[in-house]
Design a protein around this motif. Structure first.
Motif, short mmCIF file in Angstrom:
data_model
loop_
_atom_site.label_atom_id
_atom_site.label_comp_id
_atom_site.label_asym_id
_atom_site.label_seq_id
_atom_site.Cartn_x
_atom_site.Cartn_y
_atom_site.Cartn_z
N GLY B 285 0.82 -1.23 0.00
CA GLY B 285 0.00 0.00 0.00
C GLY B 285 0.85 1.27 0.00
O GLY B 285 0.55 2.22 -0.73
N GLY B 286 1.90 1.27 0.81
CA GLY B 286 2.79 2.45 0.87
C GLY B 286 3.43 2.71 -0.47
O GLY B 286 3.51 3.84 -0.94
N ALA B 287 3.89 1.61 -1.10
CA ALA B 287 4.53 1.74 -2.41
C ALA B 287 3.52 2.25 -3.44
O ALA B 287 3.83 3.14 -4.25
CB ALA B 287 5.10 0.40 -2.84
N ILE B 288 2.29 1.72 -3.38
CA ILE B 288 1.24 2.16 -4.31
C ILE B 288 0.95 3.64 -4.11
O ILE B 288 0.86 4.42 -5.07
CB ILE B 288 -0.05 1.31 -4.10
CG1 ILE B 288 0.16 -0.09 -4.67
CG2 ILE B 288 -1.27 1.97 -4.73
CD1 ILE B 288 -0.90 -1.09 -4.27
N PHE B 289 0.84 4.06 -2.85
CA PHE B 289 0.51 5.46 -2.54
C PHE B 289 1.60 6.41 -3.06
O PHE B 289 1.33 7.41 -3.71
CB PHE B 289 0.36 5.62 -1.02
CG PHE B 289 0.01 7.02 -0.58
CD1 PHE B 289 -1.29 7.50 -0.71
CD2 PHE B 289 0.98 7.85 -0.03
CE1 PHE B 289 -1.61 8.79 -0.32
CE2 PHE B 289 0.67 9.14 0.37
CZ PHE B 289 -0.64 9.62 0.23
N MET B 290 2.86 6.06 -2.79
CA MET B 290 3.94 6.95 -3.20
C MET B 290 4.11 6.97 -4.72
O MET B 290 4.40 8.02 -5.30
CB MET B 290 5.26 6.53 -2.54
CG MET B 290 5.39 6.97 -1.11
SD MET B 290 5.22 8.75 -0.87
CE MET B 290 6.84 9.30 -1.32
N LEU B 291 3.91 5.82 -5.35
CA LEU B 291 4.00 5.81 -6.82
C LEU B 291 2.90 6.68 -7.42
O LEU B 291 3.13 7.43 -8.36
CB LEU B 291 3.88 4.37 -7.35
CG LEU B 291 5.15 3.52 -7.26
CD1 LEU B 291 4.84 2.06 -7.56
CD2 LEU B 291 6.22 4.02 -8.23
N THR B 292 1.69 6.58 -6.83
CA THR B 292 0.57 7.42 -7.30
C THR B 292 0.92 8.89 -7.13
O THR B 292 0.71 9.70 -8.04
CB THR B 292 -0.72 7.08 -6.51
OG1 THR B 292 -0.89 5.68 -6.53
CG2 THR B 292 -1.94 7.77 -7.10
N CYS B 293 1.43 9.25 -5.96
CA CYS B 293 1.80 10.65 -5.70
C CYS B 293 2.88 11.11 -6.69
O CYS B 293 2.83 12.24 -7.19
CB CYS B 293 2.32 10.82 -4.27
SG CYS B 293 1.02 10.65 -3.04
N ASP B 294 3.83 10.22 -6.97
CA ASP B 294 4.91 10.59 -7.88
C ASP B 294 4.37 10.80 -9.30
O ASP B 294 4.77 11.74 -10.00
CB ASP B 294 5.98 9.50 -7.87
CG ASP B 294 7.20 9.92 -8.66
OD1 ASP B 294 7.63 11.09 -8.51
OD2 ASP B 294 7.73 9.12 -9.45
N ILE B 295 3.44 9.92 -9.70
CA ILE B 295 2.86 10.07 -11.04
C ILE B 295 2.13 11.41 -11.12
O ILE B 295 2.29 12.17 -12.08
CB ILE B 295 1.88 8.90 -11.35
CG1 ILE B 295 2.69 7.61 -11.52
CG2 ILE B 295 1.05 9.18 -12.59
CD1 ILE B 295 1.84 6.34 -11.53
#
Lengths: 380, 332
Positions: B285-295
């Motif tokens: 979940g953390g990885a998904i959240f940060m990747l989304t924020c980065d995108i």
């Protein structure tokens, strides 16, 4: 609509004030002649109006020129002035310079001895001023942050050359005016032509009664500048150039209509963002710069870097640029003082012909207008 | 939906977002061209943008998301406080302060020393913050009060940091301000590899804290009765949080809200209190959240990179408000 009217209100008020002043003065001072405006050739953020008893200096306080400060510079007895106009008796003897470029202007006008205080001696390169500071004759009014009002009130200056903050009340502090210290707010850094900034020497000269000297100095600077420009006009090869390093995720590049872009165009270089139509810096990210500048010929103004390895330490990806691989890296920090202050910002900006000579030398070494670079150095 | 399927969906989402992070950016590169880069047929510019810029950024986002999210989960269980998180309880602030002391008070001389010293200072600051909170948590029983004290620690650290910034010389200050702005794109090369391995290693170490974490949910006495060495477990968890929070802060700067918001989201999504599932869920979940924020921060519509903290806060802050409304009685 309302905001447009509001924006127009201040210039209209200002010119109304001039008209009013003119009409009132005509009645009181029958002998005085009408204002005559002194035309600037490049500078647009100050205006000079001459009368026989005093000179009016108008400085604009923001980029949009919607706010201004008016100074009446007089010799002898103070003329009757509107309350909004700040009277200053000239020649001034005790001044403070809150930006190193003002030290540069005063150096050109041979008026360093009038300086009693600066913002921070770390930024000053002028030897005469450094000597005075060593003797304890120079106060520092903004050593680690904002202007220290208490120190300013007690440092014995009458005029404070400063840059605008965007808040007129803050710029022209009533406490300072009350202590007979007039802040002269100079928005010289808004000028988008290198000669525009250099032309501010004319505004500064008014305070020391050295207008003729300033005119002569500026005319010589202008002559040299255009001679250099003419030397590259016939050159067909214009190397591509980009500037700066990124700050965190953002790479701030100079706008296409900025003073730096003008320098590069006049030095016969092809600045990669020359067509973006902006006066101010443009924020980009590394991707955008890589896309455009990967194969650029030259890379200049590299923050505080002294060696290519320092650039790589900041980010290894800088090494992918062609300009890095060919070591066409030039930084404007050749003349640093012991505290790290850069003379480029002090004397360089007052002498744009010397900066242009450096740039022509860099981009067209075969022309070699000067034997040795003065403000720039190649990072090796 | 069973847990296995949820994990699979989360993993697939993670993969999709990772690929999207490589394809989307401020400059347009067609997906086909991205593939060509990986087949070593791309142009030089595209290769540098994808492999030199977007790929390291995506890996940094993945690592930072995992690290902060797991650290947040550990803290929420450790303090038995749903609002605990490295950013909220002042741990990040002390980590920043320690880095400020190192960078601004004359610690950082050479670039190499700076490179080694910053992660160490960040971890030491985070550890100090946690120890302080641990001592205070014995004295302060109310979750709300502890939260307030944590915030005060954050303010205090912020004020001391301001004093250091005020007195620093311009070049040191610039380095620190840049670090403090938080960024995913400044971690590259060996640093990136070290960052990823350290986060992954710390997450693996968390596997040894699963049993104590589950037991600590019942309280210290119950945990002792279940055979858990409470003192050892607490210290172990504390070190893990300091490692995860400190390492991430060291490499990316202080990133907010991930550690607070993600553990709650995962608990709601997986509907489990078991810490093994929470650990895996938080990593994903953390990885998904940060990747989304980065995108989002690099979408072409913005014409520039938005600071990562702006995006995490834009998502994180409304979530915390919603959480407060939803569970306000639990915090009394």
């Amino acid at each position: 609509m309302r905001s447009r009217i509001f924006r127009l209100r201040k210039p209209v008020l200002f010119f109304g004030l001039l008209l009013f002043l003119f009409s009132c003065s005509e009645e009181k001072e029958k002998v005085d002649v009408p204002f005559s405006a002194v035309e600037n050739k490049y500078a647009s953020y100050f205006k000079i109006y001459k009368r026989d008893r005093y000179t009016l200096l108008v400085t604009f306080l923001n980029a949009e020129k919607t706010d201004s400060a008016v100074y009446a510079l007089f010799k002898g007895e103070k003329p009757e002035l509107q309350s909004e106009i700040h009277g200053i008796q000239i020649p001034v003897q005790n001044v403070a310079c809150l930006s190193s470029v003002f030290v540069g202007f005063l150096n050109r006008l041979e008026a360093i001895s009038a300086i009693r205080a600066v913002d921070n001696m770390d930024f000053v390169s002028n030897q005469q001023l450094l000597d005075l500071s060593a003797k304890g004759s120079i106060k520092e009014l903004a050593k680690n942050g904002p202007l220290n009002i208490e120190q300013t009130l007690t440092c014995g200056v009458n005029v404070l050359f400063t840059n605008p903050t965007g808040d007129k009340k803050k710029d022209i502090d009533a406490r300072l005016l009350g202590a007979n210290i007039t802040p002269v707010v100079c928005a010289d850094y808004f000028e988008n032509h290198p000669l525009g900034r250099a032309e501010w020497v004319k505004a500064m000269s008014l305070f020391f009664g050295k207008e003729e000297m300033a005119d002569s100095l500026f005319a010589e600077t202008e002559r040299k500048y255009f001679a250099l420009k003419a030397s590259v006009d016939t050159v067909s090869y214009k190397p591509t150039v980009f500037t700066e390093l990124k700050t965190n995720d953002t790479w701030f590049v100079a706008g296409g209509k900025s003073s730096l872009a003008q320098f590069l165009a006049d030095a016969g270089a092809d600045y990669l963002w020359k067509d973006n139509g902006k006066v101010n810096v443009t924020a980009l990210n590394m991707e955008q710069v890589i896309e455009k500048a990967l194969n650029a010929d030259y890379w200049i103004n590299l923050h505080l870097s002294n060696m290519p390895s320092e650039i790589l330490e900041k980010d290894k990806r800088y090494g992918e640029f062609k300009a890095f691989k060919t070591r066409n890296l030039f930084n404007n920090n050749r003349r640093l003082n012991l505290s790290g202050g850069n003379d480029y910002w002090e004397t360089g900006l007052c002498n744009p012909d010397e900066i242009l000579a450096d740039l022509v030398n860099i981009f067209h070494p075969d022309l070699q207008p000067v034997k040795e670079l003065k403000y720039y150095k190649q990072l090796k | 939906m069973n847990l296995g399927l949820k994990y699979l969906l989360l993993f697939l989402l993670l993969l999709v977002l990772f690929v999207l992070d490589l394809v989307l950016g401020t400059t347009y590169i067609a997906p086909g061209k991205v593939l060509e880069v990986f087949e070593e047929h791309g142009s030089v510019t595209e290769t540098i943008v994808i492999l030199g810029f977007r790929l390291p950024k995506a890996i940094a986002a993945l690592s930072a998301g995992m690290g902060l999210s797991v650290a947040g989960m550990l803290m929420q269980t450790f303090f038995r406080n749903p609002l605990a998180g490295p950013y909220v309880l002042g741990v990040n602030s002390l980590s920043s302060l320690a880095v400020a002391v190192f960078m601004l008070a004359g610690g950082a001389g050479s670039a190499l020393f700076l490179q080694l010293g910053v992660p160490f200072a960040a971890c030491a600051g985070a550890f100090l913050g946690l120890v302080l909170l641990l001592i205070l948590s014995h004295k302060i029983k109310s979750a709300t009060h502890l939260l307030l004290v944590g915030m005060m620690i954050g303010f205090l650290a912020g004020a001391l940091q301001s004093v250091l910034e005020y007195m620093a010389n311009p070049s040191e200050l610039k380095n620190f301000v840049i670090w403090n702005m938080a960024s995913l794109s400044n971690v590259t090369g060996k640093d990136l590899l070290a960052f990823f391995i350290l986060v992954l290693f710390s997450c693996i170490l968390c596997l040894f804290s699963i049993k104590p974490l589950n037991a600590l949910m019942l309280g210290d006495e119950q945990a002792s009765l279940l055979g858990v060495n409470v003192k050892f477990a607490r210290n172990f968890i504390l070190i893990l949080v300091a490692l995860l929070s400190g390492i991430t802060t060291a490499y990316c700067g202080p990133v907010g809200f991930v550690g607070l918001a993600m553990p709650h989201t995962i608990r709601m999504l997986l509907r489990t209190t078991h810490h093994l599932h929470q650990l895996i869920g938080c990593m994903l979940g953390g990885a998904i959240f940060m990747l989304t924020c980065d995108i989002i921060s690099n979408l072409p519509v913005f014409d520039n990179t938005l600071p990562i903290n702006v995006i995490t806060s834009l998502f994180g802050a409304p979530f915390v408000i919603w959480l407060l409304f939803k569970s306000k009685t639990n915090f009394e």
